[in-house]
Design a protein around this motif. Structure first.
Motif, PDB file in Angstrom:
ATOM      1  N   TYR A   1       0.844  -1.194   0.000  1.00 54.88           N
ATOM      2  CA  TYR A   1       0.000   0.000   0.000  1.00 54.88           C
ATOM      3  C   TYR A   1       0.881   1.246   0.000  1.00 54.88           C
ATOM      4  O   TYR A   1       1.819   1.342   0.784  1.00 54.88           O
ATOM      5  N   SER A   2       0.565   2.180  -0.898  1.00 59.02           N
ATOM      6  CA  SER A   2       1.275   3.451  -0.959  1.00 59.02           C
ATOM      7  C   SER A   2       0.339   4.554  -0.475  1.00 59.02           C
ATOM      8  O   SER A   2      -0.658   4.856  -1.136  1.00 59.02           O
ATOM      9  N   ILE A   3       0.675   5.140   0.654  1.00 55.65           N
ATOM     10  CA  ILE A   3      -0.130   6.236   1.193  1.00 55.65           C
ATOM     11  C   ILE A   3      -0.070   7.438   0.263  1.00 55.65           C
ATOM     12  O   ILE A   3      -1.078   8.079  -0.009  1.00 55.65           O
ATOM     13  N   GLU A   4       1.122   7.740  -0.256  1.00 54.21           N
ATOM     14  CA  GLU A   4       1.306   8.907  -1.126  1.00 54.21           C
ATOM     15  C   GLU A   4       0.487   8.797  -2.411  1.00 54.21           C
ATOM     16  O   GLU A   4      -0.123   9.762  -2.851  1.00 54.21           O
ATOM     17  N   ALA A   5       0.484   7.624  -3.023  1.00 58.92           N
ATOM     18  CA  ALA A   5      -0.234   7.425  -4.295  1.00 58.92           C
ATOM     19  C   ALA A   5      -1.672   6.976  -4.089  1.00 58.92           C
ATOM     20  O   ALA A   5      -2.428   6.890  -5.057  1.00 58.92           O
ATOM     21  N   CYS A   6      -2.067   6.679  -2.832  1.00 61.20           N
ATOM     22  CA  CYS A   6      -3.401   6.133  -2.538  1.00 61.20           C
ATOM     23  C   CYS A   6      -3.666   4.915  -3.417  1.00 61.20           C
ATOM     24  O   CYS A   6      -4.711   4.791  -4.058  1.00 61.20           O
ATOM     25  N   LEU A   7      -2.708   3.987  -3.430  1.00 61.70           N
ATOM     26  CA  LEU A   7      -2.799   2.830  -4.298  1.00 61.70           C
ATOM     27  C   LEU A   7      -2.485   1.560  -3.512  1.00 61.70           C
ATOM     28  O   LEU A   7      -1.415   1.427  -2.931  1.00 61.70           O
ATOM     29  N   ALA A   8      -3.461   0.660  -3.523  1.00 67.78           N
ATOM     30  CA  ALA A   8      -3.302  -0.637  -2.869  1.00 67.78           C
ATOM     31  C   ALA A   8      -3.089  -1.702  -3.935  1.00 67.78           C
ATOM     32  O   ALA A   8      -3.678  -1.631  -5.012  1.00 67.78           O
ATOM     33  N   THR A   9      -2.269  -2.672  -3.630  1.00 64.89           N
ATOM     34  CA  THR A   9      -2.088  -3.825  -4.501  1.00 64.89           C
ATOM     35  C   THR A   9      -2.638  -5.030  -3.760  1.00 64.89           C
ATOM     36  O   THR A   9      -2.155  -5.362  -2.673  1.00 64.89           O
ATOM     37  N   ILE A  10      -3.676  -5.661  -4.348  1.00 61.95           N
ATOM     38  CA  ILE A  10      -4.250  -6.849  -3.729  1.00 61.95           C
ATOM     39  C   ILE A  10      -3.949  -8.056  -4.609  1.00 61.95           C
ATOM     40  O   ILE A  10      -3.794  -7.943  -5.822  1.00 61.95           O
ATOM     41  N   VAL A  11      -3.869  -9.214  -3.958  1.00 62.31           N
ATOM     42  CA  VAL A  11      -3.571 -10.459  -4.660  1.00 62.31           C
ATOM     43  C   VAL A  11      -4.545 -11.538  -4.203  1.00 62.31           C
ATOM     44  O   VAL A  11      -5.084 -11.494  -3.098  1.00 62.31           O
TER      45      VAL A  11
END
Length: 126
Positions: free
Chosen positions: A39-49
């Protein structure tokens, strides 16, 4: 005038999300579950698998949801497809679903699809 109707998220697994899938449409409203890999707080981007399947989830519209790598999350949102077929789910709802049995969840998805296929093809059985 554009429709302001918010569509329910179609329940799918990450495995169902590929270019030849009927769910792989720009703006499709989907409900997807997976384990948070990063999870990147700066980019507001989560990677789920989920197994070998991976999805990027934009979390910029989510508030009051804390992310912990290794936890399982479910998101409802719209699919954004880039020109190179890279996809991002623009999440409008997110929740932690730790404790869910993902194998049982996948089995229930298969049973739901079988039920829907049987009843959509034969409405008098409803």
């Amino acid at each position: 005038m554009a429709s302001l109707e918010i569509k329910s998220g179609t329940l799918i697994s990450l495995h169902d999300l590929h270019p030849s899938s009927p769910f792989f449409k720009q703006g499709a409203s989907l409900r997807i579950t997976g384990k948070l890999r990063e999870y990147s707080i700066e980019a507001c981007l989560a990677t789920i698998v989920d197994g070998d399947d991976i999805l990027q989830v934009s979390t910029e519209h989510l508030r009051d949801l804390s992310f912990q790598v290794g936890s399982v999350y479910q998101f409802i949102g719209e699919l954004l497809i880039q020109p190179d077929n890279e996809v991002v789910l623009q999440a409008r709802v997110g929740r932690n679903v730790d404790g869910i049995d993902l194998n049982l969840y996948h089995q229930s998805l298969l049973l739901l699809r079988q039920f829907q296929a049987n009843h959509l093809n034969n409405p008098e059985t409803m």
